[in-house]
Design an enzyme around this catalytic site. Structure first.
Site, PDB file in Angstrom:
ATOM      1  N   GLN A   1      -0.371  -1.373   3.089  1.00 56.14           N
ATOM      2  CA  GLN A   1       0.217  -0.877   1.850  1.00 56.14           C
ATOM      3  C   GLN A   1      -0.885  -0.208   1.036  1.00 56.14           C
ATOM      4  O   GLN A   1      -1.865  -0.851   0.642  1.00 56.14           O
ATOM      5  CB  GLN A   1       0.855  -1.990   1.026  1.00 56.14           C
ATOM      6  CG  GLN A   1       1.582  -1.451  -0.212  1.00 56.14           C
ATOM      7  CD  GLN A   1       2.061  -2.533  -1.147  1.00 56.14           C
ATOM      8  OE1 GLN A   1       1.248  -3.189  -1.791  1.00 56.14           O
ATOM      9  NE2 GLN A   1       3.371  -2.702  -1.239  1.00 56.14           N
TER      10      GLN A   1
ATOM     11  N   LEU B   1      13.148 -13.858  -2.845  1.00 62.09           N
ATOM     12  CA  LEU B   1      13.768 -15.170  -2.677  1.00 62.09           C
ATOM     13  C   LEU B   1      14.671 -15.215  -1.445  1.00 62.09           C
ATOM     14  O   LEU B   1      15.782 -15.736  -1.473  1.00 62.09           O
ATOM     15  CB  LEU B   1      14.540 -15.568  -3.939  1.00 62.09           C
ATOM     16  CG  LEU B   1      13.655 -15.882  -5.156  1.00 62.09           C
ATOM     17  CD1 LEU B   1      14.511 -16.226  -6.373  1.00 62.09           C
ATOM     18  CD2 LEU B   1      12.698 -17.036  -4.847  1.00 62.09           C
TER      19      LEU B   1
ATOM     20  N   TYR C   1       2.864  -0.176 -11.097  1.00 65.97           N
ATOM     21  CA  TYR C   1       1.557   0.393 -10.804  1.00 65.97           C
ATOM     22  C   TYR C   1       1.655   1.918 -10.887  1.00 65.97           C
ATOM     23  O   TYR C   1       2.696   2.466 -11.260  1.00 65.97           O
ATOM     24  CB  TYR C   1       1.049  -0.131  -9.466  1.00 65.97           C
ATOM     25  CG  TYR C   1       0.893  -1.637  -9.476  1.00 65.97           C
ATOM     26  CD1 TYR C   1       0.095  -2.255 -10.434  1.00 65.97           C
ATOM     27  CD2 TYR C   1       1.579  -2.454  -8.575  1.00 65.97           C
ATOM     28  CE1 TYR C   1      -0.033  -3.638 -10.493  1.00 65.97           C
ATOM     29  CE2 TYR C   1       1.453  -3.837  -8.623  1.00 65.97           C
ATOM     30  CZ  TYR C   1       0.652  -4.425  -9.578  1.00 65.97           C
ATOM     31  OH  TYR C   1       0.531  -5.793  -9.638  1.00 65.97           O
TER      32      TYR C   1
ATOM     33  N   PRO D   1       3.764  -7.562   1.305  1.00 63.27           N
ATOM     34  CA  PRO D   1       2.391  -7.522   0.789  1.00 63.27           C
ATOM     35  C   PRO D   1       2.191  -8.554  -0.307  1.00 63.27           C
ATOM     36  O   PRO D   1       3.010  -8.661  -1.228  1.00 63.27           O
ATOM     37  CB  PRO D   1       2.269  -6.102   0.233  1.00 63.27           C
ATOM     38  CG  PRO D   1       3.371  -5.322   0.880  1.00 63.27           C
ATOM     39  CD  PRO D   1       4.481  -6.297   1.079  1.00 63.27           C
TER      40      PRO D   1
ATOM     41  N   GLY E   1       7.799 -13.337   1.326  1.00 58.60           N
ATOM     42  CA  GLY E   1       6.535 -13.450   0.633  1.00 58.60           C
ATOM     43  C   GLY E   1       6.062 -14.878   0.558  1.00 58.60           C
ATOM     44  O   GLY E   1       5.480 -15.406   1.496  1.00 58.60           O
TER      45      GLY E   1
END
Length: 359
Positions: free
Chosen positions: A104, A306, A186, A23, A328
């Site tokens: 998500q 990574l 979050y 995401p 990502g």
């Protein structure tokens, strides 16, 4: 045979291979009005390109369960039927390409109500379409963030139901995987971490109490999500704090609980709860966290962070450190990463008919 390009079956869903898209917020939805939180043509083009590029599973950016749950004023959501219909268009195209569509579901908690990154990304108030943030405790994320309002137990119950409502809409839109966002500081991660959660009621203090909200969300989503479809949970394996934070040991303990509550895969990231933390990054730096969860609990895991090279991803899967890898920024740079990786590893994946001449 390539381990990376072997199918993976979770419950009754078979994902064509194990190179997935993580995401990543696009900050491209309207901030207010009837189109607030609605995916746009940008979102369609963004996700469609990665599906045409051969990605096995695509997880949407953090999709808010309420207007106040957005990270930024320009995030997407699933709190109304207009958003559901817009996502259906995207989901249908991904499915046609053979990509599994995943959503998500998220609430940003005390890190909500921010501007888009290219305008600084700082907190914004009502004059710029912002709002009052909430959290487990009235502790700001950083000196630059306002203190959130502490949630009442009634409001906690309402947010649990908002997650369930968003999951129902995700199913109506055609998504086949739901992921609960419990990472990166979050709202769910804020409840888990003693760094952000200083409550003294049933939702704070002990590990059991701090885990309560997360498990209530999992149970509510699992109750409306079909038994034949998998449920993921994203977690920050560590806050990267020397004390007073969530640890890898906590993650392993919590992963076993998630498995008991019907979670099928743990998406293992790290950090985001505390500001100003120095994280020792490097290629695959979070993979050991995922590997430990898998080894000690048997819960399937996805590794992220990574992971950029085909051989690197192949080794992670072949060695049993993870069951899938999530890419990502590398997929922002190269939407067809999966096709290039398959060619490099001697595997074959589906290519859209109009692109066959380049296969």
């Amino acid at each position: 045979m390539s381990a990376l390009f072997e199918p993976l079956t979770l419950r009754s869903l078979t994902i064509p291979h194990r190179a997935w898209m993580a995401p990543m917020c696009q900050y491209s939805a309207a901030p207010a009005g009837p189109q607030a939180g609605v995916p746009t043509d940008w979102h369609f083009a963004h996700y469609a390109a990665r599906a045409a590029g051969g990605t096995g599973l695509i997880l949407t950016e953090a999709t808010a369960v309420s207007p106040e749950g957005r990270i930024s004023i320009a995030d997407v959501g699933l709190w109304n039927d207009t958003q559901t219909a817009a996502f259906r268009r995207i989901v249908d195209f991904l499915t046609e390409q053979g990509t599994v569509p995943g959503v998500q579901l998220a609430h940003a908690g005390r890190k909500a109500s921010t501007d888009v990154p290219w305008r600084g990304g700082g907190p914004v108030g009502p004059e710029a379409h912002g709002w009052q943030t909430v959290g487990p405790s009235p502790l700001p994320f950083s000196p630059d963030h306002p203190a959130p309002r502490e949630l009442t137990t009634q409001e906690i119950a309402e947010i649990v139901e908002q997650f369930a409502g968003a999951a129902r809409r995700a199913l109506a839109a055609g998504f086949r995987v739901a992921e609960i966002h419990g990472a990166h500081g979050y709202l769910i991660g804020e409840f888990l971490s003693p760094h952000a959660n200083r409550r003294t009621d049933a939702y704070g203090g002990s590990f059991t109490n701090r885990s309560r909200f997360a498990l209530e969300v999992v149970d509510a989503v699992r109750a409306v999500w079909p038994d034949e479809l998998p449920l993921f949970f994203r977690i920050s394996a560590t806050d990267w704090l020397e004390s007073d934070g969530w640890t890898v040991d906590d993650t392993v303990r919590f992963a076993a609980q998630l498995q008991e509550h019907g979670v099928d895969l743990l998406d293992v990231s790290s950090g985001g709860t505390a500001s100003g933390v120095r994280i020792p990054t490097g290629p695959g730096y979070q993979v050991p966290f995922a590997a430990r969860v898998r080894a000690e609990t048997g819960l399937p895991v996805a590794a992220v962070g990574l992971i950029t090279e085909a051989a690197q991803a192949e080794q992670i899967i072949a060695s049993g450190e993870a069951d899938a890898v999530l890419l990502g920024r590398e997929l922002l740079r190269n939407p067809s990463w999966a096709q290039h990786a398959a060619r490099e590893l001697g595997a074959r994946i589906t290519v859209p008919d109009p692109y066959l001449r380049a296969a």
